[in-house]
Structures are given as structure tokens and as C-alpha cells.
Enzyme design. Structure first.
Site, PDB file in Angstrom:
ATOM      1  N   ARG A   1      -0.940  -3.159  12.180  1.00 27.14           N
ATOM      2  CA  ARG A   1      -0.693  -3.355  10.750  1.00 27.14           C
ATOM      3  C   ARG A   1      -1.830  -4.176  10.159  1.00 27.14           C
ATOM      4  O   ARG A   1      -2.697  -4.690  10.889  1.00 27.14           O
ATOM      5  CB  ARG A   1       0.648  -4.064  10.522  1.00 27.14           C
ATOM      6  CG  ARG A   1       1.862  -3.353  11.113  1.00 27.14           C
ATOM      7  CD  ARG A   1       2.159  -2.021  10.455  1.00 27.14           C
ATOM      8  NE  ARG A   1       2.475  -2.140   9.059  1.00 27.14           N
ATOM      9  CZ  ARG A   1       3.694  -2.385   8.575  1.00 27.14           C
ATOM     10  NH1 ARG A   1       4.715  -2.564   9.407  1.00 27.14           N
ATOM     11  NH2 ARG A   1       3.918  -2.456   7.284  1.00 27.14           N
TER      12      ARG A   1
ATOM     13  N   GLN B   1      -9.359   0.530   6.772  1.00 22.20           N
ATOM     14  CA  GLN B   1      -8.210  -0.086   6.122  1.00 22.20           C
ATOM     15  C   GLN B   1      -7.976  -1.515   6.599  1.00 22.20           C
ATOM     16  O   GLN B   1      -7.265  -2.278   5.938  1.00 22.20           O
ATOM     17  CB  GLN B   1      -6.963   0.760   6.331  1.00 22.20           C
ATOM     18  CG  GLN B   1      -6.486   0.889   7.754  1.00 22.20           C
ATOM     19  CD  GLN B   1      -5.115   1.551   7.840  1.00 22.20           C
ATOM     20  OE1 GLN B   1      -4.544   1.974   6.836  1.00 22.20           O
ATOM     21  NE2 GLN B   1      -4.583   1.609   9.034  1.00 22.20           N
TER      22      GLN B   1
ATOM     23  N   GLU C   1       6.540   1.997  -3.784  1.00 27.20           N
ATOM     24  CA  GLU C   1       7.929   2.466  -3.772  1.00 27.20           C
ATOM     25  C   GLU C   1       8.914   1.440  -3.238  1.00 27.20           C
ATOM     26  O   GLU C   1      10.097   1.722  -3.112  1.00 27.20           O
ATOM     27  CB  GLU C   1       8.051   3.755  -2.944  1.00 27.20           C
ATOM     28  CG  GLU C   1       7.650   3.626  -1.479  1.00 27.20           C
ATOM     29  CD  GLU C   1       6.158   3.650  -1.264  1.00 27.20           C
ATOM     30  OE1 GLU C   1       5.588   2.548  -1.049  1.00 27.20           O
ATOM     31  OE2 GLU C   1       5.550   4.729  -1.310  1.00 27.20           O
TER      32      GLU C   1
ATOM     33  N   ASP D   1      -1.999   1.699  -1.597  1.00 29.92           N
ATOM     34  CA  ASP D   1      -0.794   2.039  -0.847  1.00 29.92           C
ATOM     35  C   ASP D   1       0.465   1.504  -1.519  1.00 29.92           C
ATOM     36  O   ASP D   1       0.416   0.677  -2.432  1.00 29.92           O
ATOM     37  CB  ASP D   1      -0.919   1.466   0.567  1.00 29.92           C
ATOM     38  CG  ASP D   1      -0.069   2.204   1.590  1.00 29.92           C
ATOM     39  OD1 ASP D   1       0.623   3.169   1.211  1.00 29.92           O
ATOM     40  OD2 ASP D   1      -0.109   1.807   2.767  1.00 29.92           O
TER      41      ASP D   1
ATOM     42  N   TRP E   1      -2.314  -8.604   4.690  1.00 27.52           N
ATOM     43  CA  TRP E   1      -2.259  -8.276   3.274  1.00 27.52           C
ATOM     44  C   TRP E   1      -2.747  -9.446   2.416  1.00 27.52           C
ATOM     45  O   TRP E   1      -2.004 -10.057   1.661  1.00 27.52           O
ATOM     46  CB  TRP E   1      -0.843  -7.848   2.893  1.00 27.52           C
ATOM     47  CG  TRP E   1      -0.434  -6.550   3.553  1.00 27.52           C
ATOM     48  CD1 TRP E   1      -1.126  -5.833   4.481  1.00 27.52           C
ATOM     49  CD2 TRP E   1       0.768  -5.822   3.312  1.00 27.52           C
ATOM     50  NE1 TRP E   1      -0.437  -4.705   4.844  1.00 27.52           N
ATOM     51  CE2 TRP E   1       0.739  -4.670   4.141  1.00 27.52           C
ATOM     52  CE3 TRP E   1       1.867  -6.026   2.496  1.00 27.52           C
ATOM     53  CZ2 TRP E   1       1.770  -3.739   4.161  1.00 27.52           C
ATOM     54  CZ3 TRP E   1       2.896  -5.083   2.516  1.00 27.52           C
ATOM     55  CH2 TRP E   1       2.838  -3.949   3.340  1.00 27.52           C
TER      56      TRP E   1
ATOM     57  N   HIS F   1      -7.277   9.678   9.774  1.00 29.53           N
ATOM     58  CA  HIS F   1      -6.546   8.413   9.954  1.00 29.53           C
ATOM     59  C   HIS F   1      -6.307   8.224  11.450  1.00 29.53           C
ATOM     60  O   HIS F   1      -5.925   9.175  12.143  1.00 29.53           O
ATOM     61  CB  HIS F   1      -5.210   8.460   9.204  1.00 29.53           C
ATOM     62  CG  HIS F   1      -4.602   7.115   8.953  1.00 29.53           C
ATOM     63  ND1 HIS F   1      -4.488   6.142   9.930  1.00 29.53           N
ATOM     64  CD2 HIS F   1      -4.077   6.563   7.823  1.00 29.53           C
ATOM     65  CE1 HIS F   1      -3.919   5.063   9.412  1.00 29.53           C
ATOM     66  NE2 HIS F   1      -3.669   5.288   8.144  1.00 29.53           N
TER      67      HIS F   1
ATOM     68  N   ASP G   1       2.905   9.471   4.998  1.00 32.76           N
ATOM     69  CA  ASP G   1       2.860   9.183   6.435  1.00 32.76           C
ATOM     70  C   ASP G   1       3.545  10.268   7.260  1.00 32.76           C
ATOM     71  O   ASP G   1       4.643  10.073   7.795  1.00 32.76           O
ATOM     72  CB  ASP G   1       3.519   7.833   6.714  1.00 32.76           C
ATOM     73  CG  ASP G   1       2.790   6.681   6.049  1.00 32.76           C
ATOM     74  OD1 ASP G   1       1.628   6.872   5.646  1.00 32.76           O
ATOM     75  OD2 ASP G   1       3.372   5.593   5.933  1.00 32.76           O
TER      76      ASP G   1
END
Length: 682
Positions: free
Chosen positions: A305, A292, A412, A409, A308, A541, A476
């Protein structure tokens, strides 16, 4: 006098009775939807809500200013169409008009508002105390929803998801992120009844389905819905097909996914190579590696993290362009990560800003979302040009680069106070956003000619995501044994989402969220891997804090255990493929509730931590620590314990369940019993 005026029926036993003061829709002789002056069907009103979002978590409060019962109804017929208008009283104001349209398997009630001030509608569906209710998207704390109210609003599910736990309390106090039993990435205003019907409300507004009353369900919508539809079937299997026909069928999984586990690994090319080689040397069957952080990473107080900006980061992953081809020759695919936002530091943000592809504030500035110590722009999917641009990003930067899958991902997080290109209300588009995001991925893959070869997995959803989502994942989970947010929560998540048409489900093996003292244990990882072997896809993960979590390669015993689970998974693949094909063609989920095939078994309707894997396997994952035997409920049939060969005919039984031998049973008369016997000998 309540004189019968007329009646109409269809093949599923749904009958409309029209009376002078109302109407009644019956299902197999029992009232389902009815209106009289004494028991009105509809209530309308006006309310003022407050909504506050903090990093995908919402605090929503409502103040209802007015609520009226619509007690008077008047019928009107225009050609073949029939309409009923509702008033607060005879001679009073009209508020809503419904048109009733009968279909082969159901009845549709389309809404027209007669008063612009209405922004709350309450609709009642008759019930009884014995009825069970399922669905409403992906629900993780409860499978049978009866007895609780379920707000339907896509959001972060929260940490812990139980207000009585210390973990949730800490998450609320420190991060405003505790969640509750109903918080979910994937809500849907659709429920399935044990009476073999489903009811769907066509709306993207905030809704709250209240299943607490003994005699009716009350469906609240913050706006006037487009329609409500009820469809019925003779069996739950047939009902599943009707639901899939309504919302769309998922495509089959790519052939390569059955080759083994998808290993989640981060840290760069060298790290991936080393971990992959060690796994292979221990006999782990690997179908893919999922990195990822292929586009780079950042470190925040939350943990590791991602950067992006959706293109290969050669500093983090040197020679990845070459390695992808080499791994593919070994039968191992490469998967990455993308979401619908672009970080302010990246060149994609600058391109989107220059071209006007980002959502704006009311002051027409770029709207920036706080994702936890970094900020991103929202790609505006109501702008057709922005959609085409983002599809091109996927096609060029992911597909053409050689990726065979990715985590699609988020979805929402759409803030409710931004300004969209289309002019549509962000409050009404919030629930729709995950479906738009799924459609972007689907169309990019389809236009590239790669449907059936690429798999992307999503956590967020809403009505219609089914046809665009190649694979759902449970989101998650905490790296613990909690019922609401740990290993156990994945089971009702799979069952509930499967009831509304998402029949392909999996989860992060070992969970993801390590916060407030939660650290993944060796036993948890191993038990989660056991369950993963009996799901359509196995994937690990590292978690948000890999250094706090036991990993698949933390010791040799774990690797050897994982190798055995992947051998089980791959050996079982002919059966899994057949179930995936059935899901694609007929909409019958791969993981199924026990009552789907044992309708006469009353106890099966309340079983939420076991599932049927197709019609012939029953899986009861060990979801609590330090357990070496496990209680299982078997519907009446001829069952064979997968590992011992012991035979059972039903009821509650206790079986040995050491690590490596989870409670799994197969039907003695299954056409796959020779395959199952072979699996049991591993």
C-alpha cells in the site's frame, strides 16, 4: 372520458398530449411517459434505510413503511409555464408538482415536493419487451441492463463481483468485500435506450433503476429529484453528442501519451531505472513511467500500500527530482499518485487538522476512515478554503515537482455519518464526492496552465464527472479470466461509461487484485496487453501483490510481446488521435458499441465483449485462457482481417487468434486502410 385538451411537439418526435385526467409524452408515436388514474406515473412514500460501510464496501438495506400511488392529477398554467400537481386521490392531499418544459431535443420535468415527509419517489417510463437499455455509469457485468435492477451508489466494486463464485464468497466472508453485478465506482442515474433517447434523473441520492418489467422501467430515488430529462435523437451518434452537451466534454489527451505505454513500476529510483532500461532495450515504446509509491509505501495484509502524504519521498526515491528531467529529455514522462485523503502519520494531515480542513464526527472530532490497517482524514470539499488548499498541494507537490500525470484515486469512500463544513447531508453528498474530487484535479491543472499537457486518471465518478475527468480507468479488476471481474469485464465497462459521455477509457494491463489464490498468469498479461493496444491509453500495474503476479519483465518473451503491442499502439496513433479529437468535440466515444454504427443490425445490440474502435476498427479481445481461435460477430459490411488480409461480409466467423494477433478487423473502405495494412504487417 379521456378528452384531448392540447398537444405540443418538438423536432425529435417527442409530443406531449394533455388529457383531462393526465398526460402522455410520446416518442415517434409510442408512449414514453404517461399518467392516468388507472396507470399512475408516480408513486411516493416513506422508508427507513440502514447503511453500513466497511472499507468502501456498503451493506444497504431498506424498509418501505408507506407507498402511495398518485392517481389524480390537476393541470395549471402560469404564463408560458405549465404545472401538473399529483394527488393520492381526487380531493386528497397534494404530494408532488411537476413543471413541464419543452426543449429543442427533449422534455424536462422539474419536481417540487408538497409534503416534507416524502423520502421515496418511484417514477415509471413506458417500455416494451424488445427495448434494450445501456449506461447507468460504468457497469462491468452487463452492457444491456434489461432484466435486472441497478442500485446506483458509488462504492468499491468488490472482489469477484459474482455471488456464485468462490472468490466472491471468500471476499465476503473474510473482508465484507465481495461485490455484486451492479457494484461500481462510477454509477450515474442516466440510461440510454435502444429507442434512441436517454433519460436522466438529476439527484445525488441513492437510486435504484429497475429494468425487469416488460412494460415499464421504474426509477426509484431516495428523495425528491430536482428534475428528470428525456432527450431523443435520430441516430445514436447524434444522441452521444446530446449527452456530451448535457454533462460536459472531455479534453483531448496530451500528445506524449501516444508515444508508448505508461509502465507501472514501484520500488524506488534504482528499480525504476533498471526496469525502464530493460524495457527500452527490448524495443518497448514507453511514453511514461507511473510510480504510485513516489511518496512512500507501507505493507499491510492486503499487500503493498502507499503512504498517503502527497509529497516526494526522497528516501524511497533518491534523486527523483533530477531523474524526472532526464527521463523527460528521453521523451518519457513521470506520473505519480494522489487521492482525497491524508494519512494521520503525515504532515499534510497535521496542516489540514490545524486549519479545519477535515470532515468531522457528530461530536466535532476529526473523522478517521479505516482504509485497511491505517487511518486517514477526509479533506472536506464543501469547505472552499480546503479546496483551495488541496489544489495548492497538487500544484506545488505534483505539478511544480515535474509530474505530467497521476492516478487520482478513490472518491467513493465518503462515509455517510460524518459532518461536513457546508452542513449538507453526507448521504446526499456521497454520490457527488467523486465529481468534487475530479473538479479539484481539473482546476489545479487548469490554473497551472497545464490542460492538454497533464493527464490524470480516475475510477470513481457520477453525474458531471465527464467535463473534469481527463481519463477514466476501469478500477481494480481481479487478475483472472472471470467475466464479472477479470479481463472481460473491462469491455462492457468501457462501452457503458462511453454511452453516458466518458469516451476515454483504459484499464490496468493484467488487472490489479490478487487475493484468495488469484495470481496473474503470463497468458493473462499478454492477452490484456493485446487489448490495451486498441484503447486510448496503454498502462501496466504491478498489482496489489506484485510477487504473486506475472510482470511485464518477468521473462524476455513477455517483454518482446509487449514491445510488439506498443509498436502497434504507436503506429495506430494517428487514427487514435483523430478519434480522441472527435470525442472532445462531439462526445462520440473512442470505444463504441457495434450498434452505434450498425443500427439496423438487431444482433449487435446484445454484443458486449467486442467493440468498435472508432467507426473503422472492430476489436474482439480474447478474454478466456488457452484459446488460439476465437468466434467473432461482424455486422454486415466489408471487413478485412487485420493480420491475414482475409475478407468477410458479416455474421459469426471463426478466426485464428494466437498470442500477438488478437481478432481485429478494419472496414475495407476506411480512409485509414493504408495505415491499418501497415499495422497488420507488424
Amino acid at each position: 372520458m379521456n378528452r384531448l385538451i392540447s398537444e405540443a411537439t418538438n423536432e425529435e418526435g417527442l409530443i406531449i398530449y394533455r388529457h383531462e385526467d393526465g398526460f402522455e409524452i410520446k416518442l415517434n408515436g409510442s408512449a414514453l411517459i404517461s399518467h392516468t388514474t388507472d396507470q399512475p406515473l408516480l408513486y411516493v412514500g416513506y422508508g427507513e434505510e440502514t447503511m453500513e460501510m466497511y472499507r468502501g464496501n456498503f451493506d444497504i438495506q431498506d424498509y418501505v413503511i408507506e407507498r402511495l400511488a398518485l392517481r389524480h392529477a390537476e393541470w395549471k398554467k402560469q404564463g408560458e409555464a405549465e404545472f401538473v400537481t399529483f394527488f393520492n386521490a381526487k380531493g386528497g392531499q397534494p404530494y408532488l408538482t411537476l413543471s413541464l418544459e419543452q426543449e429543442a431535443h427533449g422534455i424536462r420535468l422539474a419536481f417540487t415536493s408538497e409534503q416534507s415527509s416524502i423520502n421515496r419517489v418511484w417514477f415509471r417510463v413506458a417500455s416494451d419487451a424488445e427495448e434494450k437499455v445501456y449506461g447507468c455509469g460504468e457497469q462491468m457485468s452487463h452492457f444491456n441492463l434489461r432484466g435486472k435492477s441497478f442500485p446506483l451508489w458509488t462504492s468499491e466494486p468488490g472482489v469477484g463481483r459474482n455471488k456464485k463464485t468462490y472468490t466472491t464468497w471468500q471476499a465476503d466472508v473474510l473482508d465484507k468485500a465481495g461485490g455484486d453485478y451492479y457494484t461500481t465506482n462510477y454509477p450515474q442515474p442516466t440510461y440510454v435506450s435502444s429507442k434512441k433517447y436517454y433519460c436522466h434523473v438529476e439527484t445525488t441520492a441513492y437510486a435504484d433503476f429497475n429494468f425487469t418489467k416488460p412494460n415499464y422501467h421504474e426509477l426509484q430515488i431516495w428523495g425528491v429529484p430536482r428534475w428528470i430529462i428525456v432527450e431523443a435523437a435520430a441516430t445514436f451518434v447524434e444522441l452521444a453528442s446530446l449527452i456530451a452537451d448535457r454533462f460536459g466534454h472531455q479534453p483531448e489527451l496530451p500528445e506524449w501519451t501516444y508515444n508508448g505505454i505508461i509502465l507501472g513500476i514501484q520500488g524506488g529510483t534504482g528499480v525504476v531505472e533498471a526496469k525502464l532500461e530493460r524495457a527500452l532495450s527490448k524495443g518497448v515504446k514507453v511514453g511514461g513511467v507511473w510510480c504510485q509509491d513516489w511518496q512512500g509505501k507501507r505493507i499491510t495484509s492486503f499487500g503493498k500500500r502507499l503512504m498517503w502524504n502527497w509529497r516526494w519521498n526522497p528516501e524511497e526515491y533518491p534523486q527523483l527530482d533530477e531523474k524526472i528531467g532526464q527521463w523527460k529529455k528521453q521523451g518519457i514522462r513521470f506520473l505519480g499518485y494522489i487521492n482525497p485523503y491524508v494519512a494521520v502519520e503525515g504532515d499534510l494531515f497535521q496542516t489540514a487538522k490545524a486549519k479545519g480542513y477535515l470532515a468531522l464526527t457528530e461530536q466535532r472530532d476529526i473523522y478517521l476512515v479505516d482504509f485497511g490497517e491505517f487511518y486517514c482524514g477526509v479533506v472536506d470539499f464543501t469547505n472552499p478554503e480546503a479546496c483551495e488548499w488541496y489544489k495548492q498541494v497538487i500544484k506545488e507537490n505534483l505539478i511544480d515537482f515535474g509530474l505530467d500525470g497521476w492516478m487520482a484515486d478513490f472518491g467513493e469512500y465518503l462515509p455517510i455519518d460524518l459532518t461536513l463544513y457546508s452542513g449538507e447531508s453526507a448521504k446526499l453528498m456521497h454520490n457527488a464526492w467523486p465529481v468534487l474530487w475530479a473538479k479539484i484535479n481539473y482546476e489545479a491543472v487548469k490554473e497551472a496552465g497545464k490542460l492538454g499537457e497533464i493527464v490524470y486518471f480516475m475510477r470513481a465518478g457520477y453525474t458531471g464527472v465527464q467535463q473534469y475527468c481527463t481519463l477514466l480507468w476501469a478500477g481494480d479488476q481481479s487478475v483472472d479470466w472471470s467475466l464479472d471481474d477479470g479481463l472481460a469485464s473491462v469491455i462492457p465497462a468501457a462501452l457503458s461509461s462511453g454511452m453516458v459521455g466518458n469516451g476515454l477509457h483504459h484499464s490496468d494491463i493484467g488487472g490489479y487484485t490478487s487475493l484468495h489464490g488469484n495470481k496473474r498468469s503470463k497468458e493473462l498479461f499478454m492477452r490484456w496487453a493485446e487489448m490495451g493496444a486498441f484503447t486510448p491509453v496503454m498502462r501496466t500495474h504491478e498489482g496489489n501483490r506484485p510477487y504473486d503476479c506475472w510482470q511485464f519483465d518477468s521473462d524476455d518473451e513477455t517483454l518482446e510481446h509487449l514491445a510488439r503491442m506498443t509498436e502497434i499502439y504507436t503506429l495506430l496513433s494517428p487514427y487514435t488521435k483523430a478519434m480522441v479529437k472527435i470525442n472532445a468535440e462531439l462526445g462520440i466515444p473512442v470505444q463504441r458499441p457495434l450498434f452505434m454504427h450498425y443500427e439496423e443490425d438487431e444482433r449487435s445490440y446484445d454484443i458486449q465483449y467486442q467493440y468498435l474502435y472508432g467507426p473503422d476498427l472492430l476489436v474482439a479481445p480474447v478474454h478466456q485462457e488457452h484459446e488460439t481461435s476465437w468466434t467473432v460477430y461482424l455486422p454486415e459490411d466489408e471487413w478485412v482481417h487485420l493480420w491475414s488480409g482475409a475478407k468477410y461480409t458479416g455474421g459469426f466467423i471463426q478466426v485464428e487468434a494466437p498470442l500477438g494477433k488478437p481478432p481485429v478487423f478494419y472496414r475495407e473502405h476506411s480512409s485509414y486502410k493504408e495505415l491499418f495494412r501497415e499495422v497488420g504487417q507488424l
